[in-house]
Design a protein around this motif. Structure first.
Motif, PDB file in Angstrom:
ATOM      1  N   HIS A 105       3.720   1.461  -3.047  1.00  0.00           N
ATOM      2  CA  HIS A 105       3.161   1.774  -4.360  1.00  0.00           C
ATOM      3  C   HIS A 105       2.187   2.960  -4.318  1.00  0.00           C
ATOM      4  CE1 HIS A 105       5.130  -1.670  -6.034  1.00  0.00           C
ATOM      5  NE2 HIS A 105       4.478  -2.499  -5.241  1.00  0.00           N
ATOM      6  N   ASP A 138      -5.311   4.434 -11.411  1.00  0.00           N
ATOM      7  CA  ASP A 138      -3.852   4.554 -11.338  1.00  0.00           C
ATOM      8  C   ASP A 138      -3.243   3.304 -10.711  1.00  0.00           C
ATOM      9  OD1 ASP A 138      -4.053   7.076 -12.474  1.00  0.00           O
ATOM     10  OD2 ASP A 138      -3.704   8.155 -10.586  1.00  0.00           O
ATOM     11  N   ASN A 139      -3.879   2.785  -9.657  1.00  0.00           N
ATOM     12  CA  ASN A 139      -3.379   1.580  -8.996  1.00  0.00           C
ATOM     13  C   ASN A 139      -3.412   0.383  -9.940  1.00  0.00           C
ATOM     14  OD1 ASN A 139      -3.027   3.064  -6.678  1.00  0.00           O
ATOM     15  ND2 ASN A 139      -4.876   2.299  -5.686  1.00  0.00           N
ATOM     16  N   THR A 143      -5.079  -4.996  -6.268  1.00  0.00           N
ATOM     17  CA  THR A 143      -5.259  -3.753  -5.508  1.00  0.00           C
ATOM     18  C   THR A 143      -5.968  -4.037  -4.192  1.00  0.00           C
ATOM     19  OG1 THR A 143      -7.371  -3.199  -6.556  1.00  0.00           O
ATOM     20  CG2 THR A 143      -5.373  -2.288  -7.581  1.00  0.00           C
ATOM     21  N   ILE A 154      -7.531   7.352  -8.326  1.00  0.00           N
ATOM     22  CA  ILE A 154      -6.688   6.450  -7.528  1.00  0.00           C
ATOM     23  C   ILE A 154      -6.862   4.983  -7.944  1.00  0.00           C
ATOM     24  CG2 ILE A 154      -6.221   5.567  -5.205  1.00  0.00           C
ATOM     25  CD1 ILE A 154      -6.802   8.445  -4.188  1.00  0.00           C
ATOM     26  N   VAL A 176       0.828  -1.215   0.000  1.00  0.00           N
ATOM     27  CA  VAL A 176       0.000   0.000   0.000  1.00  0.00           C
ATOM     28  C   VAL A 176       0.861   1.264   0.000  1.00  0.00           C
ATOM     29  CG1 VAL A 176      -1.760   1.308   1.255  1.00  0.00           C
ATOM     30  CG2 VAL A 176      -1.925  -1.190   1.098  1.00  0.00           C
ATOM     31  N   PHE A 226      -0.739   3.085  -3.113  1.00  0.00           N
ATOM     32  CA  PHE A 226      -2.093   2.677  -3.474  1.00  0.00           C
ATOM     33  C   PHE A 226      -3.133   3.575  -2.819  1.00  0.00           C
ATOM     34  CE2 PHE A 226      -1.460  -2.092  -4.618  1.00  0.00           C
ATOM     35  CZ  PHE A 226      -0.944  -1.716  -5.839  1.00  0.00           C
ATOM     36  N   CYS A 227      -2.854   3.983  -1.604  1.00  0.00           N
ATOM     37  CA  CYS A 227      -3.754   4.892  -0.900  1.00  0.00           C
ATOM     38  C   CYS A 227      -2.920   6.057  -0.376  1.00  0.00           C
ATOM     39  CB  CYS A 227      -4.458   4.185   0.254  1.00  0.00           C
ATOM     40  SG  CYS A 227      -5.550   5.300   1.158  1.00  0.00           S
ATOM     41  N   ARG A 279      -5.063  -6.776 -11.817  1.00  0.00           N
ATOM     42  CA  ARG A 279      -5.738  -5.619 -11.208  1.00  0.00           C
ATOM     43  C   ARG A 279      -6.486  -5.978  -9.925  1.00  0.00           C
ATOM     44  NH1 ARG A 279      -8.638  -3.626 -16.572  1.00  0.00           N
ATOM     45  NH2 ARG A 279      -8.787  -5.902 -16.746  1.00  0.00           N
TER      46      ARG A 279
END
Length: 188
Positions: free
Chosen positions: A22, A161-162, A129, A158, A19, A24-25, A126
């Motif tokens: 990368h 993009d992730n 994520t 977001i 997380v 991710f959030c 994907r």
């Protein structure tokens, strides 16, 4: 069966090595940096006990000093191992949020080792994520989400993009990352 320390180590690894690494959030950095992310392991082996653990954590987060506890990861290594059962349980989570008048107060994000978005194949990168070492429920204060959205230019991008980042990373690398966290050593 993993110990509680091993489960927390795996969850912490996922937060830090997936997380945060990368991004991710983008909102996760602050509570981690401030040590305001609470890791809780449910020992529930059935959904009745898990419901009680979830209620306890929802109420604890609602009533917490939000400077010290801003968000909670409730990890359930021994319950809801099948993604379909986990996904059905999310309907009950929504009922509990309503029952305890927590709509607009706490939001729950869902994560599972076999997470699969409805429109993707099971092996689509994907899905990673939302794939984690163990089933998890992320309890998040809505007020924190709103503050973070005010500071982040385009929240809606977001997830896309992730997913693009994971496509560049590749399926094998995503699998290795998750396996490394699942195997993270816990404290003795």
């Amino acid at each position: 069966m993993p110990t509680e320390a091993q489960v927390i180590a795996a969850a912490r690894c996922w937060v830090e090595q997936v997380v945060l690494k990368h991004n991710f959030c983008p909102f996760a950095h602050k509570p981690v940096r401030n040590n305001a992310l609470r890791y809780v392991v449910s020992q529930a082996g059935d959904t009745d006990r898990l419901v009680q653990d979830l209620i306890d954590e929802l109420l604890l987060l609602r009533d917490a000093d939000h400077g010290r506890t801003a968000t909670t990861l409730l990890v359930t290594p021994d319950c809801l191992r099948e993604f379909d059962a986990y996904n059905r349980f999310l309907d009950l989570v929504d009922v509990l949020i309503a029952q305890f008048n927590l709509q607009g107060v706490i939001q729950v994000a869902s994560f599972h080792p076999d997470y699969q978005f409805a429109d993707l194949d099971p092996d689509d990168v994907r899905n990673y994520t939302n794939r984690t070492p163990f089933p998890m429920f992320h309890l998040i204060l809505e007020a924190d989400i709103e503050r973070a959205r005010a500071d982040y230019p385009d929240v809606g991008r977001i997830p896309e993009d992730n997913m693009r980042l994971l496509q560049r990373l590749g399926l094998e690398a995503a699998r290795r990352q998750l396996a490394a966290c699942r195997d993270a050593p816990g404290e003795a």
